[in-house]
Enzyme design. Structure first.
Site, short mmCIF file in Angstrom:
data_model
loop_
_atom_site.label_atom_id
_atom_site.label_comp_id
_atom_site.label_asym_id
_atom_site.label_seq_id
_atom_site.Cartn_x
_atom_site.Cartn_y
_atom_site.Cartn_z
N ARG A 145 0.81 -1.21 -0.16
CA ARG A 145 0.11 -0.11 0.18
C ARG A 145 0.83 1.26 0.17
O ARG A 145 1.72 1.20 0.94
CB ARG A 145 -1.08 -0.19 1.22
CG ARG A 145 -1.67 1.27 1.37
CD ARG A 145 -2.85 1.20 2.33
NE ARG A 145 -3.43 2.42 2.62
CZ ARG A 145 -3.29 3.40 3.40
NH1 ARG A 145 -2.41 3.06 4.54
NH2 ARG A 145 -3.91 4.72 3.46
N GLU B 241 -3.55 0.12 8.15
CA GLU B 241 -2.31 0.44 8.85
C GLU B 241 -2.52 0.00 10.39
O GLU B 241 -3.62 0.11 10.90
CB GLU B 241 -2.08 1.97 9.00
CG GLU B 241 -1.91 2.76 7.60
CD GLU B 241 -1.69 4.26 7.85
OE1 GLU B 241 -1.44 4.87 9.19
OE2 GLU B 241 -1.61 5.02 6.87
N HIS C 182 -2.91 10.81 0.46
CA HIS C 182 -2.36 10.78 1.69
C HIS C 182 -1.77 12.18 2.31
O HIS C 182 -0.61 12.23 2.36
CB HIS C 182 -1.22 9.60 1.67
CG HIS C 182 -1.07 9.06 3.25
ND1 HIS C 182 -1.22 7.72 3.39
CD2 HIS C 182 -0.69 9.64 4.34
CE1 HIS C 182 -0.79 7.49 4.74
NE2 HIS C 182 -0.57 8.67 5.29
N GLU D 130 -7.22 8.90 5.81
CA GLU D 130 -7.46 9.47 7.27
C GLU D 130 -8.32 11.25 7.10
O GLU D 130 -7.52 11.95 7.53
CB GLU D 130 -6.39 9.60 8.14
CG GLU D 130 -5.98 8.16 8.43
CD GLU D 130 -4.71 8.19 9.39
OE1 GLU D 130 -4.04 9.25 9.71
OE2 GLU D 130 -4.26 6.94 9.71
N TYR E 133 -4.45 2.05 15.81
CA TYR E 133 -3.37 2.15 16.59
C TYR E 133 -3.35 1.89 18.11
O TYR E 133 -2.70 1.40 18.68
CB TYR E 133 -2.65 3.58 16.48
CG TYR E 133 -1.85 3.56 14.77
CD1 TYR E 133 -0.54 3.22 14.75
CD2 TYR E 133 -2.53 4.20 14.05
CE1 TYR E 133 -0.17 3.05 13.48
CE2 TYR E 133 -2.00 4.34 12.56
CZ TYR E 133 -0.75 3.67 12.28
OH TYR E 133 -0.42 3.78 11.17
N ASN F 24 -7.38 2.26 9.74
CA ASN F 24 -5.90 2.44 10.27
C ASN F 24 -6.36 2.34 11.93
O ASN F 24 -7.04 3.19 12.57
CB ASN F 24 -5.51 3.78 9.77
CG ASN F 24 -4.89 3.70 8.44
OD1 ASN F 24 -5.12 2.72 7.63
ND2 ASN F 24 -4.58 4.98 7.75
O1 IFM Z 1 2.49 7.90 9.83
C1 IFM Z 1 1.21 7.98 10.01
C2 IFM Z 1 0.43 7.86 8.68
O2 IFM Z 1 0.86 8.72 7.82
C3 IFM Z 1 -0.97 7.79 8.89
N1 IFM Z 1 -1.42 6.97 9.96
C4 IFM Z 1 -0.81 7.12 11.20
C5 IFM Z 1 0.69 6.96 10.95
C6 IFM Z 1 1.40 6.86 12.07
O3 IFM Z 1 1.18 8.23 12.82
#
Ligand code: IFM
Length: 449
Positions: free
Chosen positions: A81, A350, A125, A170, A298, A296
């Site tokens: 990706r 992500e 992006h 995002e 985290y 995405n």
């Molecule tokens: O690096 C970023 C990415 O560009 C978008 N999502 C979160 C990642 C980590 O912060």
């Protein structure tokens, strides 16, 4: 969540990958006719980037892509990706197309295909052409039409060879961090502007989806959202109300229009005069059915009506970004989306972490990152076991890169980058992923035999 660290039984067609984005790795910020993006401009603002760095060199991927393609192939992934830089293929965001920029992405895509890796393209992006920002950027409705032109130009060149196209990465980040808190490009601080930007991003997503389909695009089409479960800090009514509102702004503000064709009423009411201008027909366009939804993930987010939540008091492991390691939040999020919305196949587009991982004797023993990846892959497996339709999982990121306002100090790569020499070194996490994917491939073959 079960505790074993070798999740098995992923379906044969489950897509394993790694992810990057153009501005974070390419460098060559004014090479071969590339125009400036909002991030080139933003990096020049004193204090905007923690280490005062910028994207002019980054990982020099624009020059070193052949070597990076070999590294990608070596990992044994199914999909890569990446994003295209709009100002690299159209310097000012309107008018002439930059052949050299288009040629670069064509070489990249053909190089992936030659190595048996499926190209997953993201159109936006975050690196909007600065010339469009000068005319109001995403707050200007005309940018929506410029984006559709850009999407069609990319399709004309690559649409027959990319497996997947995501319109935006995002939108919450571009809207809120770019235009409300202003910690990201273009650094504006106005909630009203942020909400208009969010609407135009969503509208341009729907318009581009329709235009690509009309142009006969065969790639799988969708969008990528950053989502988290929002948990109240305590059980108090005030904290729960805060959590509900933050969920409205982060999750429902994007999921509701995409799958129900409406913005959440509680958020609209909360925004008062900052609600965006919406024209008749916009919401229908945004609701255009998608082939996939990219997520995405985290961490979780904790909402508090009083003192801001202190991650270091939760007792949970945190990453270098001060984000809690919270894999159970991923399972919960996926189940919730599956229950609340008619979602198509979901992809984790992500997932990963920034950790302190010094290089010692040419090796990076990033056991914390490996554990993070294992736990989150297991969290995806847990959701699938409970009936959620998942299409794939991608690690953020292939290699250390420009982490936006944090500069180069925060390293998310499974491959280490020495920025002085541009040497790439597979960290232990990359070696683990490689091995894990080899095992997945063997399991697939065993099923065929
Ligand atoms: O690096 C970023 C990415 O560009 C978008 N999502 C979160 C990642 C980590 O912060």
């Amino acid at each position: 969540m079960s505790s074993h660290h070798h999740p098995a039984h992923f379906p044969d067609d489950f897509v394993w990958g790694v992810a990057t984005s153009a501005f974070q790795i390419e460098g060559a910020s004014d090479t071969d006719g590339k125009g400036p993006s909002v991030w080139d401009t933003f990096c020049k603002q004193p204090g905007a980037i923690a280490d005062a760095s910028d994207g002019t060199v980054a990982c020099e991927h624009y020059l070193r892509y052949e070597q990076d393609l070999d590294m990608i192939a070596q990992l044994g992934i199914d999909a890569y990706r990446f994003s295209a830089s709009w100002p690299r293929v159209q310097a000012t965001g309107s008018g002439d197309w930059n052949t050299k920029g288009l040629d670069f992405y064509e070489r990249l895509v053909d190089g992936l295909l030659a190595r048996g890796v499926a190209p997953y393209l993201t159109l936006n992006h975050w690196d909007l052409p600065q010339a469009l920002q000068d005319k109001g950027g995403w707050a200007n409705r005309d940018t929506v039409h410029r984006f559709v032109d850009y999407a069609l130009a990319m399709h004309a060149r690559l649409g027959d060879r990319v497996a997947s196209i995501a319109t935006h990465n995002e939108p919450w980040v571009m809207s809120v961090l770019g235009h409300e808190t202003g910690i990201f490009a273009p650094g504006i601080k106005s909630r009203a502007t942020a909400m208009q930007v969010a609407h135009h991003l969503m509208l341009s997503h729907g318009m581009a989806m329709r235009a690509l389909r009309e142009a006969g695009c065969k790639a799988s089409l969708g969008i990528v959202l950053n989502l988290s479960p929002i948990e109240p800090a305590t059980d108090s009514a005030a904290d729960r109300a805060k959590a509900r509102l933050e969920d409205g702004r982060l999750v429902r503000w994007y999921m509701d229009p995409l799958f129900k064709g409406t913005y959440p009423a509680d958020v609209l009411e909360h925004l008062e005069n900052d609600v965006p201008a919406v024209q008749p027909g916009d919401m229908d366009i945004i609701r255009t059915p998608m082939d996939f939804l990219g997520i995405n993930y985290y961490s979780r987010s904790v909402a508090s009506a009083g003192e801001p939540w202190d991650v270091h008091k939760s007792g949970l492991e945190t990453t270098e970004m001060d984000w809690e390691v919270y894999p159970q939040g991923l399972t919960a999020l996926l189940l919730r989306l599956h229950q609340d919305y008619p979602v198509p196949a979901m992809f984790i587009t992500e997932n990963g972490g920034a950790f302190k991982d010094p290089m010692v004797d040419g090796k990076v023993h990033d056991a914390d990152r490996t554990r993070y990846l294992q736990q989150h892959i297991q969290a995806v497996a847990d959701a699938m076991q409970q009936g959620v339709n998942m299409g794939g999982y991608m690690v953020w990121s292939l290699m250390d890169n420009f982490e936006w306002a944090s500069g180069y100090a925060k390293r998310f790569g499974i491959v280490h980058v020495n920025y002085a020499t541009q040497k790439r070194t597979l960290k232990d996490s990359a070696l683990w992923y490689q091995q894990f994917l080899a095992e997945q491939a063997t399991a697939r073959l065993a099923q065929v035999a």
